[in-house]
Design an enzyme around this catalytic site. Sequence first.
Site, mmCIF file in Angstrom:
data_model
loop_
_atom_site.group_PDB
_atom_site.id
_atom_site.type_symbol
_atom_site.label_atom_id
_atom_site.label_comp_id
_atom_site.label_asym_id
_atom_site.label_seq_id
_atom_site.Cartn_x
_atom_site.Cartn_y
_atom_site.Cartn_z
ATOM 1 N N ASP A 84 33.155 29.079 49.336
ATOM 2 C CA ASP A 84 34.505 29.467 50.185
ATOM 3 C C ASP A 84 34.467 28.964 51.592
ATOM 4 O OD1 ASP A 84 35.342 32.358 48.346
ATOM 5 O OD2 ASP A 84 35.334 30.267 47.758
ATOM 6 N N ARG A 112 38.147 26.346 36.148
ATOM 7 C CA ARG A 112 38.023 27.706 36.154
ATOM 8 C C ARG A 112 38.123 28.830 34.791
ATOM 9 N NH1 ARG A 112 39.708 29.136 41.400
ATOM 10 N NH2 ARG A 112 38.464 30.794 41.193
ATOM 11 N N CYS A 127 42.957 25.354 38.539
ATOM 12 C CA CYS A 127 43.501 25.107 39.923
ATOM 13 C C CYS A 127 43.010 23.916 40.450
ATOM 14 C CB CYS A 127 43.412 26.471 40.790
ATOM 15 S SG CYS A 127 41.714 26.826 40.978
ATOM 16 N N ARG A 160 47.956 32.828 51.116
ATOM 17 C CA ARG A 160 47.438 33.533 49.797
ATOM 18 C C ARG A 160 46.198 34.644 50.359
ATOM 19 N NH1 ARG A 160 45.031 30.304 46.115
ATOM 20 N NH2 ARG A 160 44.117 32.407 45.259
ATOM 21 N N LYS A 180 40.001 39.944 50.674
ATOM 22 C CA LYS A 180 40.930 39.683 49.459
ATOM 23 C C LYS A 180 39.922 39.529 48.275
ATOM 24 C CE LYS A 180 41.519 35.084 48.458
ATOM 25 N NZ LYS A 180 41.136 34.829 47.033
ATOM 26 N N ASN A 181 38.888 39.195 48.317
ATOM 27 C CA ASN A 181 38.019 38.788 47.340
ATOM 28 C C ASN A 181 37.277 40.302 46.759
ATOM 29 O OD1 ASN A 181 39.177 36.432 46.715
ATOM 30 N ND2 ASN A 181 37.044 35.507 47.458
HETATM 31 C C1 EPZ Z 1 35.603 34.222 43.071
HETATM 32 O O1 EPZ Z 1 36.042 33.347 41.819
HETATM 33 C C2 EPZ Z 1 36.348 34.137 44.094
HETATM 34 N N1 EPZ Z 1 37.879 34.464 43.960
HETATM 35 C C3 EPZ Z 1 36.382 32.759 44.583
HETATM 36 O O2 EPZ Z 1 37.075 32.591 45.901
HETATM 37 C C4 EPZ Z 1 35.202 31.963 45.031
HETATM 38 O O3 EPZ Z 1 34.856 30.717 45.287
HETATM 39 C C5 EPZ Z 1 34.367 32.002 43.358
HETATM 40 O O4 EPZ Z 1 34.341 33.624 43.205
HETATM 41 C C6 EPZ Z 1 32.732 31.700 43.843
HETATM 42 O O5 EPZ Z 1 32.114 32.342 44.730
HETATM 43 C C7 EPZ Z 1 37.901 35.659 43.890
HETATM 44 O O6 EPZ Z 1 36.884 36.841 43.923
HETATM 45 C C8 EPZ Z 1 39.264 36.284 43.765
HETATM 46 P P1 EPZ Z 1 33.249 32.357 39.582
HETATM 47 P P2 EPZ Z 1 35.737 33.598 40.217
HETATM 48 O O7 EPZ Z 1 33.570 32.760 38.049
HETATM 49 O O8 EPZ Z 1 35.149 34.784 40.106
HETATM 50 C C9 EPZ Z 1 32.003 28.785 36.481
HETATM 51 C C10 EPZ Z 1 38.727 31.891 47.283
HETATM 52 O O9 EPZ Z 1 38.796 30.876 47.949
HETATM 53 N N2 EPZ Z 1 32.626 29.733 35.324
HETATM 54 O O10 EPZ Z 1 32.199 32.964 40.230
HETATM 55 O O11 EPZ Z 1 36.738 32.943 39.527
HETATM 56 C C11 EPZ Z 1 33.387 28.510 37.095
HETATM 57 O O12 EPZ Z 1 33.930 27.266 36.858
HETATM 58 C C12 EPZ Z 1 38.400 31.895 46.060
HETATM 59 O O13 EPZ Z 1 38.831 33.219 47.836
HETATM 60 C C13 EPZ Z 1 32.323 29.392 34.004
HETATM 61 O O14 EPZ Z 1 31.774 28.381 33.899
HETATM 62 O O15 EPZ Z 1 34.560 32.310 40.395
HETATM 63 C C14 EPZ Z 1 32.557 28.031 38.520
HETATM 64 O O16 EPZ Z 1 31.995 26.706 38.638
HETATM 65 C C15 EPZ Z 1 38.195 30.274 45.406
HETATM 66 N N3 EPZ Z 1 32.722 30.271 33.127
HETATM 67 C C16 EPZ Z 1 31.489 29.107 38.681
HETATM 68 O O17 EPZ Z 1 31.219 29.696 37.543
HETATM 69 C C17 EPZ Z 1 33.265 31.695 33.568
HETATM 70 O O18 EPZ Z 1 33.876 32.323 32.526
HETATM 71 C C18 EPZ Z 1 31.999 30.276 39.597
HETATM 72 O O19 EPZ Z 1 32.862 30.850 39.280
HETATM 73 C C19 EPZ Z 1 33.346 31.697 34.865
HETATM 74 C C20 EPZ Z 1 33.032 31.077 35.683
#
Ligand code: EPZ
Length: 419
Positions: free
Chosen positions: A306, A120, A115, A398, A22-23
């Site tokens: 995850d 996020r 969420c 999902r 998915k990701n």
């Molecule tokens: C991706 O989300 C995945 N989703 C998530 O999987 C996964 O948990 C996450 O990466 C971390 O590995 C998809 O790929 C669709 P991040 P993403 O930006 O990219 C902070 C699942 O269960 N952050 O890497 O949205 C954020 O708050 C889902 O399949 C900022 O501070 O996650 C978090 O603490 C859940 N500023 C950390 O970074 C930003 O601009 C990691 O978030 C962006 C993120």
Amino acid sequence: MDSFSIKGGVPLHGEVTISGSKNAALPILAATLLTDEPCVLRRVPDLSDTRFMVQILKSLGASATFENGTVTVHAKKITGFADYDLVRKMRGSICIAGPLLGRLRKARISLPGGCIIGARPINLHLKGFQALGAKIKIDGGYVDAVAKKLIGAVTFLGGRAGSTVLGTANVMMAATLADGVTVIESAACEPEVVDLANFLIAMGAQISGAGSPTITITGVAKLHGAEHEVIPDRIEAITFAAAAAATNGEITIKGARPDHFRAVIDKLNEANVLVERSGANLVVKRKGKLKSVDVTTMPYSGFPTDAQAQLMSLLTLAPGISIITERIFESRFMHVSELTRLGADIEIEGPSAIVKGGKPLSGAPVMASDLRASAALIIAGLAATGTTQVNRIYHLDRGYEQMDVKLKQLGARIQRVEE
Ligand code: EPZ
């Protein structure tokens, strides 16, 4: 709202084939917006999230079909405005911003709501876009990004919890059509980022360093259509491995890439669960009594957030104390209260959950709260004696393709109850 009814206590046996990731699929679907030529994507998992993403592409003007795991997208002419109702429903839709900026030099998308697992934010995405020359305006819950020209730049995408996966994807996609060279420092190294880079390269993008913390993109004038097969879903593979260990069964996992989840295999081995290659497949079974272990989630190649909930379910069965620390998201322990309803003994101390494992679980009605928490409750229900009803299973749909069907094929007594 559908639920699953599970009669636990049956060791899982047999073979399961892992679906596409998915990701990886979500940003790759978004990347088809970068060209006016047709793209063909294979092994796209049939999930509500991937179906949403295809609908979003259509709402932008692309034509698309999705049959038997193959998606064709032809974004001949597109607008920069996505259907708010669709975008707000799925955090992953934020990754259309980079392609829209790259192709149209403008993007207007709704700010993704937070969420249940955390706020996020998208500040790092916007930081990267601004580095490329985009002007960002936020009003009325929308982000407007406009760039007269996109100029290659150096940008650092490390945040409070390490890098950002979709932020790296977004900036990399926009940079493919910028003038000049972009360097993303503190880039996310996840396999899904590498898979996206490989698709972009197949489209004619010039990218090096994907999978490392420094990715270099040399902009080109145009990208062409391409075909690509999405990598297998490492989190689905981990979920089935945890379910096999939790039920004291033995399963063969087909189509997984063990090199994509070495940290988890190492942790499972430490917990006395064997994950070993058998030809192109993986065999998972207990090596003896489960052992308690400590887990801390980290950016790749560390233990993935995850998989945290799924391992917690397994560790409720391991005699002793396991400490699980969540370092990526601020509130990813929604599954804890529901696991305690099944008899687990878990206390939360700040970013850590202290699991006192070894007591048997007993079935009860529980509520899914997010995608991976749902998977954790199913694993616990499979191991519990008696019947467990997991409500709000739309969370699971999902991100897992036919989880109930695959579990039934492994001998689980699980029924989808449609309401
Ligand atoms: C991706 O989300 C995945 N989703 C998530 O999987 C996964 O948990 C996450 O990466 C971390 O590995 C998809 O790929 C669709 P991040 P993403 O930006 O990219 C902070 C699942 O269960 N952050 O890497 O949205 C954020 O708050 C889902 O399949 C900022 O501070 O996650 C978090 O603490 C859940 N500023 C950390 O970074 C930003 O601009 C990691 O978030 C962006 C993120």
